[in-house]
Design a protein around this motif. Structure first.
Motif, PDB file in Angstrom:
ATOM      1  N   ARG A 161       0.795  -1.229   0.000  1.00 49.21           N
ATOM      2  CA  ARG A 161       0.000   0.000   0.000  1.00 49.21           C
ATOM      3  C   ARG A 161       0.832   1.286   0.000  1.00 49.21           C
ATOM      4  N   SER A 162       1.945   1.309   0.693  1.00 50.87           N
ATOM      5  CA  SER A 162       2.737   2.550   0.749  1.00 50.87           C
ATOM      6  C   SER A 162       3.333   2.913  -0.600  1.00 50.87           C
ATOM      7  N   ASN A 163       3.490   1.935  -1.487  1.00 47.18           N
ATOM      8  CA  ASN A 163       4.075   2.196  -2.802  1.00 47.18           C
ATOM      9  C   ASN A 163       3.148   3.021  -3.700  1.00 47.18           C
ATOM     10  N   GLY A 210      -6.828  12.913   5.229  1.00 46.06           N
ATOM     11  CA  GLY A 210      -5.895  13.304   4.174  1.00 46.06           C
ATOM     12  C   GLY A 210      -4.657  13.971   4.741  1.00 46.06           C
ATOM     13  N   TYR A 211      -4.851  14.832   5.729  1.00 41.63           N
ATOM     14  CA  TYR A 211      -3.707  15.510   6.335  1.00 41.63           C
ATOM     15  C   TYR A 211      -2.825  14.515   7.085  1.00 41.63           C
ATOM     16  N   VAL A 232       0.516   7.293   6.925  1.00 36.79           N
ATOM     17  CA  VAL A 232      -0.384   6.265   7.449  1.00 36.79           C
ATOM     18  C   VAL A 232      -1.820   6.775   7.368  1.00 36.79           C
ATOM     19  N   LEU A 233      -2.711   5.932   6.890  1.00 41.41           N
ATOM     20  CA  LEU A 233      -4.134   6.261   6.837  1.00 41.41           C
ATOM     21  C   LEU A 233      -4.841   5.484   7.940  1.00 41.41           C
ATOM     22  N   ALA A 293       2.774  22.236   6.010  1.00 38.07           N
ATOM     23  CA  ALA A 293       3.295  20.926   6.422  1.00 38.07           C
ATOM     24  C   ALA A 293       4.371  20.431   5.461  1.00 38.07           C
ATOM     25  N   LYS A 294       5.268  19.634   5.993  1.00 36.41           N
ATOM     26  CA  LYS A 294       6.252  18.936   5.175  1.00 36.41           C
ATOM     27  C   LYS A 294       5.812  17.481   5.087  1.00 36.41           C
ATOM     28  N   SER A 295       5.524  17.033   3.899  1.00 40.96           N
ATOM     29  CA  SER A 295       5.031  15.676   3.731  1.00 40.96           C
ATOM     30  C   SER A 295       6.160  14.664   3.835  1.00 40.96           C
ATOM     31  N   VAL A 296       5.844  13.509   4.423  1.00 45.35           N
ATOM     32  CA  VAL A 296       6.814  12.404   4.471  1.00 45.35           C
ATOM     33  C   VAL A 296       6.746  11.559   3.207  1.00 45.35           C
TER      34      VAL A 296
END
Length: 229
Positions: free
Chosen positions: A100-102, A152-153, A160-161, A201-204
């Protein structure tokens, strides 16, 4: 349904936002026999979805279509890979969850979740104007708009969702507020708050999805179902 790779309960029951009136909703991923893609009428985007499960509200996307929607970070399909429990999970289904993370990329997560929330926000205000504050669907609409923004944030900033909300009460309170005269101002303030949060925000997440393992997975699924009747 032996061709189903993955199935789980989604919607209000999955989020923890269910009420006594909430129905159970199911979402799933199935696979077409590979030979159907080789004929005159291969499955199209429209034909790659089917509905119904013993009278329940259920939607199933063919694995190729599902993966395309998840690559676009479509909120209503992405969550199938982040559920706590599954009603059906095959070996290929478990592998898809592990991948999923891909699927994730910063731009697509922000665009899809914030964009979808904005669309819901506009529909919500239109419902207030046309149906009035007594419309029983208004509070539910508001809860799910707030959920899209917060999930979403979280996905944008943590990777992680969390499908089940840790505390549903603020969402119910927001829903109640939308049925009052101050509801429109509250909704606009929430949208502005999350727009600022996303901007700062800085996204990971990476800028691009990691498609190589996804392509390998889909090719193996197609080969495994080449001779299915």
């Amino acid at each position: 349904m032996s061709d189903v790779l993955l199935e789980g309960v989604v919607g209000s029951h999955a989020y923890g936002l269910n009420t006594p009136a909430s129905d159970f909703d199911y979402l799933g991923v199935y696979v077409e026999p590979t030979r159907t893609f080789l004929g005159l009428h291969p499955p199209t985007r429209d034909r790659g979805t089917r509905h119904g499960r013993d009278g329940a509200d259920a939607t199933y996307h063919e694995v190729g279509k599902a993966m395309g929607l998840i690559l676009a970070c479509n909120p209503t399909v992405t969550e199938i890979l982040w559920l706590e429990n599954y009603t059906v999970i095959s070996d290929f289904g478990a592998e898809l969850v592990a991948l999923r993370s891909n699927f994730l990329s910063a731009h697509r997560v922000r665009h899809s979740y914030f964009g979808y929330a904005m669309a819901q926000f506009r529909r919500m205000l239109h419902r207030r104007e046309t149906q009035g504050l007594d419309d029983p669907r208004l509070a539910k609409h508001a809860r799910h708009t707030m959920r899209l923004l917060s999930q979403g944030y979280e996905l944008y900033t943590t990777g992680v969702l969390q499908v089940r909300l840790p505390d549903p009460e603020p969402y119910f309170e927001f829903g109640r507020q939308l049925t009052t005269g101050s509801g429109e101002a509250a909704a606009k303030a929430l949208i502005a708050e999350y727009e600022q949060k996303f901007d700062s925000a800085k996204s990971v997440l990476p800028q691009q999805a990691n498609e190589a393992p996804l392509e390998d997975f889909l090719q193996r699924v197609r080969r495994a179902h080449l001779d299915d009747q």
